[in-house]
Scaffold this motif. Structure first.
Motif, PDB file in Angstrom:
ATOM      1  N   ALA A 156      45.428   8.053  33.092  1.00  0.00           N
ATOM      2  CA  ALA A 156      46.688   8.777  33.311  1.00  0.00           C
ATOM      3  C   ALA A 156      47.881   7.870  33.008  1.00  0.00           C
ATOM      4  O   ALA A 156      47.802   6.655  33.231  1.00  0.00           O
ATOM      5  CB  ALA A 156      46.761   9.289  34.747  1.00  0.00           C
ATOM      6  N   PRO A 157      48.937   8.438  32.477  1.00  0.00           N
ATOM      7  CA  PRO A 157      49.186   9.866  32.234  1.00  0.00           C
ATOM      8  C   PRO A 157      48.643  10.409  30.918  1.00  0.00           C
ATOM      9  O   PRO A 157      48.812  11.576  30.606  1.00  0.00           O
ATOM     10  CB  PRO A 157      50.713   9.951  32.255  1.00  0.00           C
ATOM     11  CG  PRO A 157      51.176   8.631  31.772  1.00  0.00           C
ATOM     12  CD  PRO A 157      50.158   7.636  32.274  1.00  0.00           C
ATOM     13  N   PRO A 182      46.530  13.670  41.619  1.00  0.00           N
ATOM     14  CA  PRO A 182      47.791  14.084  40.973  1.00  0.00           C
ATOM     15  C   PRO A 182      47.944  13.493  39.572  1.00  0.00           C
ATOM     16  O   PRO A 182      48.413  14.163  38.654  1.00  0.00           O
ATOM     17  CB  PRO A 182      48.875  13.555  41.916  1.00  0.00           C
ATOM     18  CG  PRO A 182      48.202  13.382  43.236  1.00  0.00           C
ATOM     19  CD  PRO A 182      46.782  13.027  42.915  1.00  0.00           C
ATOM     20  N   ARG A 183      47.524  12.242  39.412  1.00  0.00           N
ATOM     21  CA  ARG A 183      47.615  11.617  38.083  1.00  0.00           C
ATOM     22  C   ARG A 183      46.611  12.246  37.119  1.00  0.00           C
ATOM     23  O   ARG A 183      46.885  12.384  35.924  1.00  0.00           O
ATOM     24  CB  ARG A 183      47.411  10.106  38.195  1.00  0.00           C
ATOM     25  CG  ARG A 183      48.610   9.405  38.818  1.00  0.00           C
ATOM     26  CD  ARG A 183      48.387   7.913  39.009  1.00  0.00           C
ATOM     27  NE  ARG A 183      48.011   7.204  37.808  1.00  0.00           N
ATOM     28  CZ  ARG A 183      48.850   6.788  36.858  1.00  0.00           C
ATOM     29  NH1 ARG A 183      50.142   7.020  36.993  1.00  0.00           N
ATOM     30  NH2 ARG A 183      48.413   6.140  35.797  1.00  0.00           N
ATOM     31  N   GLU A 185      45.755  15.368  37.121  1.00  0.00           N
ATOM     32  CA  GLU A 185      46.376  16.627  36.696  1.00  0.00           C
ATOM     33  C   GLU A 185      47.370  16.374  35.570  1.00  0.00           C
ATOM     34  O   GLU A 185      47.429  17.129  34.598  1.00  0.00           O
ATOM     35  CB  GLU A 185      47.074  17.306  37.878  1.00  0.00           C
ATOM     36  CG  GLU A 185      46.130  17.908  38.891  1.00  0.00           C
ATOM     37  CD  GLU A 185      46.851  18.511  40.077  1.00  0.00           C
ATOM     38  OE1 GLU A 185      48.082  18.738  39.996  1.00  0.00           O
ATOM     39  OE2 GLU A 185      46.187  18.757  41.097  1.00  0.00           O
ATOM     40  N   LYS A 186      48.174  15.313  35.705  1.00  0.00           N
ATOM     41  CA  LYS A 186      49.138  14.962  34.656  1.00  0.00           C
ATOM     42  C   LYS A 186      48.407  14.593  33.371  1.00  0.00           C
ATOM     43  O   LYS A 186      48.834  14.957  32.270  1.00  0.00           O
ATOM     44  CB  LYS A 186      50.004  13.796  35.148  1.00  0.00           C
ATOM     45  CG  LYS A 186      51.125  13.419  34.211  1.00  0.00           C
ATOM     46  CD  LYS A 186      52.182  14.487  34.174  1.00  0.00           C
ATOM     47  CE  LYS A 186      53.401  13.999  33.397  1.00  0.00           C
ATOM     48  NZ  LYS A 186      54.376  15.061  33.193  1.00  0.00           N
ATOM     49  N   TYR A 189      47.187  17.802  31.732  1.00  0.00           N
ATOM     50  CA  TYR A 189      48.342  18.512  31.161  1.00  0.00           C
ATOM     51  C   TYR A 189      48.775  17.869  29.848  1.00  0.00           C
ATOM     52  O   TYR A 189      48.965  18.554  28.834  1.00  0.00           O
ATOM     53  CB  TYR A 189      49.503  18.509  32.167  1.00  0.00           C
ATOM     54  CG  TYR A 189      50.789  19.015  31.581  1.00  0.00           C
ATOM     55  CD1 TYR A 189      51.038  20.392  31.489  1.00  0.00           C
ATOM     56  CD2 TYR A 189      51.762  18.134  31.104  1.00  0.00           C
ATOM     57  CE1 TYR A 189      52.218  20.865  30.927  1.00  0.00           C
ATOM     58  CE2 TYR A 189      52.946  18.606  30.545  1.00  0.00           C
ATOM     59  CZ  TYR A 189      53.165  19.968  30.459  1.00  0.00           C
ATOM     60  OH  TYR A 189      54.331  20.436  29.908  1.00  0.00           O
ATOM     61  N   ASN A 190      48.922  16.555  29.841  1.00  0.00           N
ATOM     62  CA  ASN A 190      49.388  15.870  28.634  1.00  0.00           C
ATOM     63  C   ASN A 190      48.382  15.973  27.489  1.00  0.00           C
ATOM     64  O   ASN A 190      48.767  16.188  26.337  1.00  0.00           O
ATOM     65  CB  ASN A 190      49.709  14.401  28.931  1.00  0.00           C
ATOM     66  CG  ASN A 190      51.051  14.237  29.613  1.00  0.00           C
ATOM     67  OD1 ASN A 190      51.971  15.023  29.404  1.00  0.00           O
ATOM     68  ND2 ASN A 190      51.165  13.219  30.438  1.00  0.00           N
TER      69      ASN A 190
END
Length: 200
Positions: A156-157, A182-183, A185-186, A189-190
């Protein structure tokens, strides 16, 4: 025949992290007065001054100051666009840009703020990725090969993972690991936004 019962493991709880606190000193007063320390919280200057040798502390404070004034840098996401496409889009938006001699897909935007890019299609659609020049180096040094199996342990990210995907034309097999939810998820997404494929 019944299966043996598993013993329940006790949930481990991390002890609260207690940071060592440093009082203001003559050195930290001198460092705090430097222009490079203008945006740093005082406790941070005191900590650096107390935890490191004076010469190292001064270099660290200068480094923090330089990082705060570092220009915006990005790379063309070659899974979706060429460097020429990105240069044209930046020109159309009136955003000055400089090339990076050692990486033709990278750009330095000496006068821009990150927020200047938010409304541009090239940003929204994943044609560019905001990334420090130093973060672009590991994938270039790796020089990944098509069909290679590559493990990214702290992914991540997702900038370096997506860059590896771009360098191989989505033809490497990437495993991207991230322990922080949370990381992670990022990261997901990226990678989706940038069109990185063959990533587990």
């Amino acid at each position: 025949m019944s299966k043996p019962r598993r013993r329940k493991q006790k949930k481990q709880v991390k002890a609260e992290l207690k940071l060592r606190q440093f009082a203001a000193t003559e050195l930290s007063d001198q460092l705090a007065a430097q222009h490079s320390a203008a945006d740093l919280p005082r406790f941070m200057v005191d900590t650096v001054a107390g935890a490191y040798a004076p010469a190292d502390a001064e270099l660290m404070i200068e480094g923090f100051g330089a990082a705060a004034t570092r220009p915006v840098t990005l790379r063309a996401n070659t899974l979706k666009a060429t460097a020429e496409d990105i240069a044209a889009a930046l020109d159309a938006a009136g955003i000055a840009h400089n090339p990076v001699t050692w990486y033709p897909e990278a750009f330095i935007l000496p006068e821009a703020q990150v927020s200047d890019l938010w409304d541009l299609d090239i940003y929204r659609d994943g044609l560019v990725y905001l990334q420090s020049l130093s973060s672009m180096l590991p994938p270039l040094i790796l020089d990944p090969l098509t069909g290679a199996d590559i493990l990214d342990m702290c992914a991540a990210p997702g900038g370096k993972t997506a860059q590896i995907a771009a360098l191989t034309g989505n033809a490497a097999h990437l495993t991207a690991c991230e322990m922080s939810a949370p990381r992670a998820e990022k990261l997901t997404y990226n990678l989706d936004k940038l069109g990185a494929a063959n990533v587990n």
